[in-house]
Design a protein around this motif. Structure first.
Motif, PDB file in Angstrom:
ATOM      1  N   SER A   7       8.023   7.682  -6.227  1.00 28.95           N
ATOM      2  CA  SER A   7       7.548   6.437  -5.650  1.00 28.95           C
ATOM      3  C   SER A   7       8.572   5.329  -5.859  1.00 28.95           C
ATOM      4  O   SER A   7       8.803   4.493  -4.992  1.00 28.95           O
ATOM      5  CB  SER A   7       6.188   6.052  -6.211  1.00 28.95           C
ATOM      6  OG  SER A   7       6.312   5.601  -7.542  1.00 28.95           O
ATOM      7  N   ARG A   8       9.223   5.319  -7.060  1.00 30.82           N
ATOM      8  CA  ARG A   8      10.246   4.311  -7.333  1.00 30.82           C
ATOM      9  C   ARG A   8      11.463   4.559  -6.412  1.00 30.82           C
ATOM     10  O   ARG A   8      12.090   3.598  -5.961  1.00 30.82           O
ATOM     11  CB  ARG A   8      10.695   4.352  -8.787  1.00 30.82           C
ATOM     12  CG  ARG A   8       9.606   4.059  -9.756  1.00 30.82           C
ATOM     13  CD  ARG A   8       9.535   2.598 -10.017  1.00 30.82           C
ATOM     14  NE  ARG A   8       8.456   2.386 -11.003  1.00 30.82           N
ATOM     15  CZ  ARG A   8       7.784   1.307 -11.090  1.00 30.82           C
ATOM     16  NH1 ARG A   8       8.046   0.320 -10.297  1.00 30.82           N
ATOM     17  NH2 ARG A   8       6.833   1.168 -11.949  1.00 30.82           N
ATOM     18  N   TRP A  10      11.384   5.863  -3.451  1.00 29.53           N
ATOM     19  CA  TRP A  10      11.006   5.401  -2.114  1.00 29.53           C
ATOM     20  C   TRP A  10      11.018   3.879  -2.050  1.00 29.53           C
ATOM     21  O   TRP A  10      11.464   3.299  -1.046  1.00 29.53           O
ATOM     22  CB  TRP A  10       9.636   5.945  -1.707  1.00 29.53           C
ATOM     23  CG  TRP A  10       9.696   7.391  -1.302  1.00 29.53           C
ATOM     24  CD1 TRP A  10       9.188   8.459  -1.976  1.00 29.53           C
ATOM     25  CD2 TRP A  10      10.294   7.888  -0.120  1.00 29.53           C
ATOM     26  NE1 TRP A  10       9.441   9.618  -1.320  1.00 29.53           N
ATOM     27  CE2 TRP A  10      10.143   9.288  -0.138  1.00 29.53           C
ATOM     28  CE3 TRP A  10      10.976   7.341   0.959  1.00 29.53           C
ATOM     29  CZ2 TRP A  10      10.618  10.118   0.857  1.00 29.53           C
ATOM     30  CZ3 TRP A  10      11.440   8.174   1.941  1.00 29.53           C
ATOM     31  CH2 TRP A  10      11.268   9.546   1.890  1.00 29.53           C
ATOM     32  N   GLN A  11      10.590   3.233  -3.088  1.00 31.09           N
ATOM     33  CA  GLN A  11      10.596   1.773  -3.116  1.00 31.09           C
ATOM     34  C   GLN A  11      12.046   1.250  -3.097  1.00 31.09           C
ATOM     35  O   GLN A  11      12.375   0.276  -2.402  1.00 31.09           O
ATOM     36  CB  GLN A  11       9.866   1.256  -4.354  1.00 31.09           C
ATOM     37  CG  GLN A  11       8.385   1.410  -4.277  1.00 31.09           C
ATOM     38  CD  GLN A  11       7.704   1.008  -5.590  1.00 31.09           C
ATOM     39  OE1 GLN A  11       8.358   0.703  -6.572  1.00 31.09           O
ATOM     40  NE2 GLN A  11       6.383   1.015  -5.580  1.00 31.09           N
TER      41      GLN A  11
END
Length: 183
Positions: A7-8, A10-11
């Motif tokens: 998720s990080r 992707w962020q």
């Protein structure tokens, strides 16, 4: 943990893409501004060039008018000079005619005197020398008149040509300021 890293990632990828999009947008805006400035500069330069062309055209038009007036004046003066030369030639022909008449009178008087002496038994008349003199004078006078007409015509035409050339040079000097500065 792996899910958190994903998720990080992707962020972070989204932030990088957003930064790149912002960078591209700013570059696009700067390019649009530069294009607008270039269009404005081009329009200004075209207007200045058109104004300079109009001014140059007007200057050449005035110079051409002046040149035509000069040529008209030169033509008129050359015609007057040729007319004066014709009058002078006519006067010279009249003087030559009078001289021929005087010579004919002299020859007639000389022949009469020679014939009178011959009738008185003094000597036989010999008029060959007088006839030769009269013929030589007539030929020389005719040739001199023909040469004078040729010379007068050439002089008048040459002077008109010189005046026209001078007028042409004077016309081109204001049109080319670099020539004025060098003189």
């Amino acid at each position: 943990m792996l899910a958190l890293l994903k998720s990080r990632a992707w962020q972070l990828l989204a932030l990088v893409l957003a930064a790149l999009l912002l960078w591209q947008s700013v570059g696009h805006l700067l390019a649009l501004r530069a294009a607008d400035k270039a269009r404005t500069d081009l329009a200004t330069e075209r207007a200045a060039t058109a104004a300079a062309a109009a001014e140059t055209s007007e200057r050449y038009r005035k110079l051409e008018g002046t040149y035509r007036e000069s040529l008209d004046t030169i033509t008129r003066e050359a015609g007057q000079a040729m007319a004066r030369a014709t009058v002078d030639a006519d006067a010279a022909r009249a003087a030559a005619g009078r001289l021929r008449g005087d010579l004919a009178d002299y020859i007639t008087a000389h022949r009469a005197a020679a014939n009178a002496r011959a009738a008185a038994g003094q000597c036989a008349p010999d008029t060959a020398a007088l006839d030769l003199l009269a013929e030589l004078q007539r030929r020389a006078d005719e040739r001199a008149g023909a040469l004078a007409r040729i010379a007068d015509d050439a002089r008048s035409r040459g002077a008109a040509c010189e005046w026209a050339y001078g007028a042409g040079i004077m016309m081109t000097l204001p049109a080319r300021p670099s020539l004025l500065e060098s003189r």
